[in-house]
Write a protein that holds these residues in place. Structure first.
Motif, mmCIF file in Angstrom:
data_model
loop_
_atom_site.group_PDB
_atom_site.id
_atom_site.type_symbol
_atom_site.label_atom_id
_atom_site.label_comp_id
_atom_site.label_asym_id
_atom_site.label_seq_id
_atom_site.Cartn_x
_atom_site.Cartn_y
_atom_site.Cartn_z
ATOM 1 N N LYS A 12 82.168 32.387 82.735
ATOM 2 C CA LYS A 12 82.460 33.812 82.819
ATOM 3 C C LYS A 12 83.771 34.080 82.078
ATOM 4 O O LYS A 12 84.720 33.305 82.204
ATOM 5 N N SER A 13 83.796 35.147 81.311
ATOM 6 C CA SER A 13 85.029 35.507 80.619
ATOM 7 C C SER A 13 85.123 37.023 80.603
ATOM 8 O O SER A 13 84.393 37.681 79.888
ATOM 9 N N HIS A 14 86.016 37.571 81.440
ATOM 10 C CA HIS A 14 86.119 39.028 81.613
ATOM 11 C C HIS A 14 84.744 39.577 81.964
ATOM 12 O O HIS A 14 84.102 39.099 82.863
ATOM 13 N N SER A 15 84.259 40.503 81.169
ATOM 14 C CA SER A 15 82.975 41.110 81.523
ATOM 15 C C SER A 15 81.802 40.375 80.866
ATOM 16 O O SER A 15 80.657 40.763 81.021
ATOM 17 N N ARG A 16 82.105 39.310 80.107
ATOM 18 C CA ARG A 16 81.040 38.631 79.353
ATOM 19 C C ARG A 16 80.777 37.244 79.914
ATOM 20 O O ARG A 16 81.490 36.754 80.767
ATOM 21 N N HIS A 17 79.765 36.629 79.338
ATOM 22 C CA HIS A 17 79.505 35.228 79.613
ATOM 23 C C HIS A 17 79.549 34.458 78.317
ATOM 24 O O HIS A 17 79.155 34.968 77.278
ATOM 25 N N ILE A 18 80.061 33.262 78.403
ATOM 26 C CA ILE A 18 80.186 32.437 77.202
ATOM 27 C C ILE A 18 79.266 31.239 77.376
ATOM 28 O O ILE A 18 79.318 30.539 78.390
ATOM 29 N N VAL A 19 78.432 31.005 76.371
ATOM 30 C CA VAL A 19 77.522 29.862 76.411
ATOM 31 C C VAL A 19 78.074 28.768 75.499
ATOM 32 O O VAL A 19 78.337 29.002 74.316
ATOM 33 N N LEU A 20 78.245 27.600 76.082
ATOM 34 C CA LEU A 20 78.713 26.443 75.323
ATOM 35 C C LEU A 20 77.528 25.502 75.122
ATOM 36 O O LEU A 20 76.810 25.186 76.068
ATOM 37 N N MET A 21 77.301 25.083 73.886
ATOM 38 C CA MET A 21 76.225 24.123 73.593
ATOM 39 C C MET A 21 76.871 22.823 73.110
ATOM 40 O O MET A 21 77.723 22.849 72.235
ATOM 41 N N CYS A 22 76.474 21.721 73.727
ATOM 42 C CA CYS A 22 77.110 20.435 73.415
ATOM 43 C C CYS A 22 76.068 19.386 73.060
ATOM 44 O O CYS A 22 74.931 19.428 73.533
ATOM 45 N N ASN A 23 76.502 18.429 72.275
ATOM 46 C CA ASN A 23 75.690 17.240 72.016
ATOM 47 C C ASN A 23 76.572 16.041 72.346
ATOM 48 O O ASN A 23 77.480 15.708 71.586
ATOM 49 N N ASP A 24 76.329 15.447 73.497
ATOM 50 C CA ASP A 24 77.151 14.333 73.977
ATOM 51 C C ASP A 24 76.536 13.025 73.478
ATOM 52 O O ASP A 24 75.451 12.627 73.907
ATOM 53 N N LEU A 25 77.255 12.359 72.588
ATOM 54 C CA LEU A 25 76.747 11.121 71.987
ATOM 55 C C LEU A 25 77.440 9.887 72.556
ATOM 56 O O LEU A 25 77.208 8.777 72.086
ATOM 57 N N SER A 26 78.292 10.097 73.562
ATOM 58 C CA SER A 26 79.145 8.998 74.007
ATOM 59 C C SER A 26 78.341 7.802 74.521
ATOM 60 O O SER A 26 78.799 6.681 74.472
ATOM 61 N N ARG A 27 77.111 8.055 75.000
ATOM 62 C CA ARG A 27 76.287 6.955 75.508
ATOM 63 C C ARG A 27 75.035 6.745 74.650
ATOM 64 O O ARG A 27 74.064 6.137 75.082
ATOM 65 N N SER A 28 75.112 7.203 73.401
ATOM 66 C CA SER A 28 73.904 7.206 72.574
ATOM 67 C C SER A 28 73.501 5.821 72.089
ATOM 68 O O SER A 28 72.357 5.610 71.699
ATOM 69 N N SER A 29 74.433 4.889 72.082
ATOM 70 C CA SER A 29 74.131 3.546 71.578
ATOM 71 C C SER A 29 75.083 2.540 72.193
ATOM 72 O O SER A 29 76.247 2.856 72.437
ATOM 73 N N LEU A 30 74.585 1.334 72.422
ATOM 74 C CA LEU A 30 75.468 0.272 72.904
ATOM 75 C C LEU A 30 76.249 -0.345 71.747
ATOM 76 O O LEU A 30 77.188 -1.094 71.964
ATOM 77 N N SER A 31 75.852 -0.020 70.522
ATOM 78 C CA SER A 31 76.553 -0.574 69.363
ATOM 79 C C SER A 31 77.976 -0.022 69.287
ATOM 80 O O SER A 31 78.212 1.155 69.528
ATOM 81 N N LYS A 32 78.907 -0.883 68.926
ATOM 82 C CA LYS A 32 80.309 -0.460 68.864
ATOM 83 C C LYS A 32 80.662 0.151 67.506
ATOM 84 O O LYS A 32 81.677 0.809 67.356
ATOM 85 N N GLU A 33 79.812 -0.086 66.508
ATOM 86 C CA GLU A 33 80.167 0.371 65.156
ATOM 87 C C GLU A 33 79.788 1.829 64.902
ATOM 88 O O GLU A 33 80.219 2.427 63.935
ATOM 89 N N VAL A 34 78.951 2.355 65.787
ATOM 90 C CA VAL A 34 78.402 3.683 65.556
ATOM 91 C C VAL A 34 79.424 4.767 65.922
ATOM 92 O O VAL A 34 80.142 4.637 66.902
#
Ligand SMILES: *[C@@H]1O[C@H](CO)[C@@H](O)[C@H](O)[C@H]1NC(C)=O
Ligand SMILES: *[C@@H]1O[C@H](CO)[C@@H](O)[C@H](O)[C@H]1NC(C)=O
Ligand SMILES: *[C@@H]1O[C@H](CO)[C@@H](O)[C@H](O)[C@H]1NC(C)=O
Ligand SMILES: *[C@@H]1O[C@H](CO)[C@@H](O)[C@H](O)[C@H]1NC(C)=O
Length: 573
Positions: free
Chosen positions: A457-479
């Motif tokens: 919520k922000s004042h009279s509006r709503h803010i939509v946040l879209m995320c792409n969380d890659l922190s667990r996307s691979s066990l590889s350390k090089e990625v």
């Protein structure tokens, strides 16, 4: 369907570092024996590429791309060439351009195709000599009646634009745009560059396409961007999804100026006065204010180019998608880089930004539809979408939101969406969200790539946040596992929130709010590969939401015919 004779797997997949090998005859590269977990199934992918000029000519789509025939790393730039009838299935042809002349012995770099009056195409491209002095050059089809445009002849007038102007840095002077004509017929073309650290689009003019003169002023420039690569400049139609191609129209038309810099493709909207060649930015300028308009808020979407598809009256955007894995792994795989799905671009009804959506033709690859309807997702819900090939899929979901009374307050300091996504990651519980998709996920979620929304919520509006969380996307350390995010300009009070995500082994392309915001990620799971990959829809916010509708499909493999020897014009597919 008359298939041409395929002579060798050459241009695409068998060639690895150091040499070209022939692995035999195959109609499709995936059946050529190189089963690799990260190889895509329905994205355009040669061994190594970079965007050049797409084109529709005599019923055939052409894609030209930067290609290194010798290695999976950058170097030895040629123009690869592939053709298609539907922008989904491709046939790779022999190179359109190889470095043969002194002015291009360092490489044939990016450029564009322009259609001359009478329908004759011309390639405008950058050549770099062995000292990396960059110049602009022309090439014409040897036989314009050949719909495959398989052979190109370089102009005897090359280089037609040399970096002779004292101010121009000859090692930063490249990537000519598609040219257009002013009212008096004079040709105009933009070239990316920089002077004293100021990125700009130089404007050159010509009566005959051969003799080019630099305009006093660049079309546009910015001190905050560094060098501009692959500029793109094109009209869009106000209040319509139809593409535009006329640069002289004033009514119902706005202009997009795109430049590639600082790892992203940024654009600004404005008005173009063709008489005086002035471009006036009508929103915020590059890197100004809080709004930074990008085609895509991932970090691997770069050097894009649009073209006007006259057949279907739409403007199509393509981009080069980089790898996010280590260089040594690229060499080991033997390839690096691919193309985004072609996207239709149009101006939003607000007129403030571009909208994007994968071309409809991609839907021809859908099969095994799975549906979920009207399902409540209480806090902590995790629902598996079963029955499709989750590593090769297309998912569309519409989330219905609850009453937005008691949701979290947006803090004024939360101005950087990417940072916010890193802090409020997929594991962090909120009120309204995180909710979304877990893709390329292993059974126990040790590996997962999460695309999710949070609403504040922000004042009279709503803010939509879209995320792409890659922190667990691979066990590889090089990625590279950096997370990405953006605010989506939709009013969640008026609308449900939609998400479409296309998954293709090592690439995940997501479209939030019907194409209002896009995030592309490269992902290299080690467990959640092929049949081990799963797809879930989830809600980790304390408020319940509802899946109004979810449709998911397995995606068939696109045909990417490895190599076709030059042949007499004729029917292809
Ligand atoms: C460029 O091509 C030459 C062969 O012509 C090869 O020796 C060299 O390794 C290549 N460089 C790269 C970066 O691919
Ligand atoms: C090239 O164009 C410029 C500007 O129109 C003109 O002044 C010049 O004479 C032309 N040069 C040739 C060789 O045609
Ligand atoms: C999850 O599964 C992987 C193998 O698929 C296994 O190595 C790992 O220990 C499991 N993790 C948990 C927390 O069960
Ligand atoms: C959300 O979508 C559902 C199903 O399409 C529809 O019935 C509902 O009215 C929508 N809600 C809003 C607020 O638009």
């Amino acid at each position: 369907m008359a298939m041409p004779v395929i002579l060798a797997v050459f241009l695409c997949f068998a060639a690895v570092s150091g040499g070209v090998q022939t692995t035999g005859v195959s109609l499709n590269e995936a059946s050529a024996g190189t089963k690799q977990p990260y190889r895509t199934a329905y994205h355009f992918q040669p061994q190594k590429n970079w965007m050049n000029g797409p084109l529709y000519y005599k019923g055939v789509y052409h894609l030209f791309y930067q290609y290194n025939p010798y290695s999976a790393i950058w170097g030895n730039m040629t123009w690869g060439h592939s053709i298609s009838h539907d922008l989904v299935n491709w046939i790779h042809l022999e190179h359109a351009l190889n470095p043969t002349e002194p002015y291009e012995l360092g490489g044939c770099y990016s450029g564009s195709v322009t259609m001359l009056p009478g329908g004759r195409p011309v390639i405008f491209y950058t050549g770099a000599d062995t000292q990396n002095f960059q110049s602009q050059n022309l090439a014409f089809p040897k036989d314009p009646s050949d719909p495959h445009l398989s052979e190109w002849v370089k102009s005897p007038h090359n280089p037609v634009i040399a970096a002779t102007d004292g101010d121009i840095d000859p090692s930063n002077f490249r990537d000519p745009t598609t040219a257009w004509q002013a009212a008096d017929g004079t040709w105009q073309v933009l070239i990316g560059g920089k002077i004293d650290g100021r990125g700009m689009a130089f404007l050159y003019q010509s009566k005959d396409f051969v003799n080019w003169t630099k305009s006093e002023k660049p079309l546009h420039s910015s001190a905050k961007t560094g060098m501009w690569e692959c500029p793109d400049f094109y009209p869009v139609t106000i209040n319509s999804k139809d593409g535009a191609e006329n640069y002289l129209m004033k009514e119902n038309t706005k202009f997009i100026l795109k430049a590639s810099f600082l790892d992203h493709d940024h654009y600004v909207l404005g008005f173009y006065k063709a008489e005086t060649n002035e471009f006036e930015v009508d929103t915020t300028d590059f890197m100004e204010g809080n709004t930074d308009w990008r085609y895509d808020y991932g970090s691997k979407y770069y050097a894009s180019k649009t073209f006007f598809d006259g057949e279907k009256r739409r403007r199509i955007l393509w981009a080069w998608i980089l790898e996010a894995d280590g260089r040594a792994n690229d060499k080991k795989k033997g390839w690096s880089g691919l193309q985004s799905l072609p996207r239709v671009v149009w101006l939003s009804t607000s007129g403030k930004q571009l909208m994007q959506w994968p071309i409809q033709e991609i839907e021809s690859l859908r099969k095994d539809k799975v549906e979920i309807q009207g399902k409540e997702l209480e806090s902590g819900s995790l629902v598996e979408v079963d029955g499709i090939t989750a590593a090769q899929a297309d998912v569309e979901v519409l989330f219905e939101l609850p009453k937005l009374e008691d949701i979290e307050q947006m803090e004024p300091s939360w101005i950087d969406p990417q940072l916010l996504c890193a802090q409020k990651n997929a594991a962090e519980e909120g009120t309204l969200g995180p909710f979304g998709l877990r893709v390329l996920a292993s059974k126990n979620l040790t590996e997962e790539t999460v695309i999710f929304f949070r609403v504040f919520k922000s004042h009279s509006r709503h803010i939509v946040l879209m995320c792409n969380d890659l922190s667990r996307s691979s066990l590889s350390k090089e990625v590279d596992k950096t997370s990405f995010g953006t605010f989506v300009d939709i009013d969640s009070l008026q609308e449900n929130i939609s998400l479409r995500t296309l998954i293709d082994h090592s690439i995940v392309e997501s479209f939030g709010g019907e194409g209002t915001a896009c995030i592309t990620a490269r992902v290299y799971p080690t467990i959640a590969v092929d049949k081990e990959a799963r797809l879930f829809v989830f809600n980790k916010g304390s408020l319940s939401i509802k899946i109004s509708k979810l449709n998911a499909w397995s995606m068939k493999e696109a045909k990417r015919v490895p190599f076709m020897k030059r042949r007499k014009p004729g029917r292809l597919v």
